[in-house]
Motif scaffolding. Sequence first.
Motif, PDB file in Angstrom:
ATOM      1  N   THR A  35      56.981  53.463 -50.723  1.00 37.82           N
ATOM      2  CA  THR A  35      56.603  52.887 -52.014  1.00 37.82           C
ATOM      3  C   THR A  35      56.580  51.364 -51.918  1.00 37.82           C
ATOM      4  OG1 THR A  35      57.499  54.771 -53.213  1.00 37.82           O
ATOM      5  CG2 THR A  35      57.231  52.726 -54.455  1.00 37.82           C
ATOM      6  N   ILE A  36      57.590  50.801 -51.293  1.00 38.00           N
ATOM      7  CA  ILE A  36      57.655  49.348 -51.107  1.00 38.00           C
ATOM      8  C   ILE A  36      56.501  48.874 -50.229  1.00 38.00           C
ATOM      9  CG2 ILE A  36      59.011  47.464 -50.096  1.00 38.00           C
ATOM     10  CD1 ILE A  36      61.529  49.157 -50.901  1.00 38.00           C
ATOM     11  N   VAL A  37      56.254  49.583 -49.145  1.00 44.58           N
ATOM     12  CA  VAL A  37      55.169  49.227 -48.232  1.00 44.58           C
ATOM     13  C   VAL A  37      53.825  49.294 -48.950  1.00 44.58           C
ATOM     14  CG1 VAL A  37      53.926  49.933 -46.143  1.00 44.58           C
ATOM     15  CG2 VAL A  37      56.429  49.931 -46.167  1.00 44.58           C
ATOM     16  N   GLN A  38      53.607  50.344 -49.720  1.00 41.51           N
ATOM     17  CA  GLN A  38      52.349  50.485 -50.449  1.00 41.51           C
ATOM     18  C   GLN A  38      52.159  49.343 -51.442  1.00 41.51           C
ATOM     19  OE1 GLN A  38      51.824  54.045 -52.762  1.00 41.51           O
ATOM     20  NE2 GLN A  38      49.641  53.675 -52.987  1.00 41.51           N
ATOM     21  N   GLN A  39      53.203  48.991 -52.162  1.00 43.98           N
ATOM     22  CA  GLN A  39      53.114  47.901 -53.131  1.00 43.98           C
ATOM     23  C   GLN A  39      52.775  46.589 -52.428  1.00 43.98           C
ATOM     24  OE1 GLN A  39      56.966  48.158 -54.978  1.00 43.98           O
ATOM     25  NE2 GLN A  39      56.321  49.736 -56.427  1.00 43.98           N
ATOM     26  N   ASP A  40      53.404  46.337 -51.295  1.00 47.66           N
ATOM     27  CA  ASP A  40      53.162  45.115 -50.548  1.00 47.66           C
ATOM     28  C   ASP A  40      51.712  45.038 -50.074  1.00 47.66           C
ATOM     29  OD1 ASP A  40      54.154  42.674 -49.116  1.00 47.66           O
ATOM     30  OD2 ASP A  40      53.540  43.857 -47.372  1.00 47.66           O
ATOM     31  N   PHE A  41      51.224  46.117 -49.491  1.00 44.91           N
ATOM     32  CA  PHE A  41      49.860  46.101 -48.978  1.00 44.91           C
ATOM     33  C   PHE A  41      48.832  46.131 -50.105  1.00 44.91           C
ATOM     34  CE2 PHE A  41      51.868  46.655 -44.950  1.00 44.91           C
ATOM     35  CZ  PHE A  41      50.985  46.052 -44.054  1.00 44.91           C
ATOM     36  N   GLN A  42      49.180  46.721 -51.238  1.00 46.30           N
ATOM     37  CA  GLN A  42      48.276  46.694 -52.392  1.00 46.30           C
ATOM     38  C   GLN A  42      48.110  45.257 -52.875  1.00 46.30           C
ATOM     39  OE1 GLN A  42      46.691  49.548 -53.569  1.00 46.30           O
ATOM     40  NE2 GLN A  42      45.454  48.046 -54.643  1.00 46.30           N
ATOM     41  N   ARG A  43      49.211  44.503 -52.913  1.00 53.87           N
ATOM     42  CA  ARG A  43      49.146  43.087 -53.300  1.00 53.87           C
ATOM     43  C   ARG A  43      48.267  42.308 -52.324  1.00 53.87           C
ATOM     44  NH1 ARG A  43      54.785  43.235 -53.393  1.00 53.87           N
ATOM     45  NH2 ARG A  43      55.464  44.188 -55.310  1.00 53.87           N
ATOM     46  N   LYS A  44      48.437  42.570 -51.034  1.00 49.48           N
ATOM     47  CA  LYS A  44      47.622  41.886 -50.024  1.00 49.48           C
ATOM     48  C   LYS A  44      46.143  42.224 -50.186  1.00 49.48           C
ATOM     49  CE  LYS A  44      51.315  41.596 -46.635  1.00 49.48           C
ATOM     50  NZ  LYS A  44      51.857  42.050 -45.355  1.00 49.48           N
ATOM     51  N   LEU A  45      45.862  43.476 -50.460  1.00 53.86           N
ATOM     52  CA  LEU A  45      44.486  43.918 -50.659  1.00 53.86           C
ATOM     53  C   LEU A  45      43.869  43.220 -51.872  1.00 53.86           C
ATOM     54  CD1 LEU A  45      42.191  45.821 -49.764  1.00 53.86           C
ATOM     55  CD2 LEU A  45      43.214  47.559 -51.234  1.00 53.86           C
ATOM     56  N   GLU A  46      44.625  43.147 -52.941  1.00 49.44           N
ATOM     57  CA  GLU A  46      44.136  42.490 -54.153  1.00 49.44           C
ATOM     58  C   GLU A  46      43.930  40.999 -53.913  1.00 49.44           C
ATOM     59  OE1 GLU A  46      47.033  43.629 -57.073  1.00 49.44           O
ATOM     60  OE2 GLU A  46      46.350  45.716 -57.071  1.00 49.44           O
ATOM     61  N   ALA A  47      44.805  40.362 -53.138  1.00 56.31           N
ATOM     62  CA  ALA A  47      44.668  38.940 -52.825  1.00 56.31           C
ATOM     63  C   ALA A  47      43.418  38.687 -51.969  1.00 56.31           C
ATOM     64  CB  ALA A  47      45.915  38.437 -52.105  1.00 56.31           C
TER      65      ALA A  47
END
Length: 50
Positions: A35-47
Amino acid sequence: MSLENAPKHIKLAVDLIQLLEENQMPTETVVKALTIVQQDFQRKLEAEGS
């Protein structure tokens, strides 16, 4: 479908599952960490989209 011809995201998922299972990680720990990993990579994707 052969894993050899599978898309990169499928190969990565299989590798991660194998790594976690080989290390006998508790399921709850894995789900919380993913869950933490997904949130982190989702933020990177959005950025990257900005």
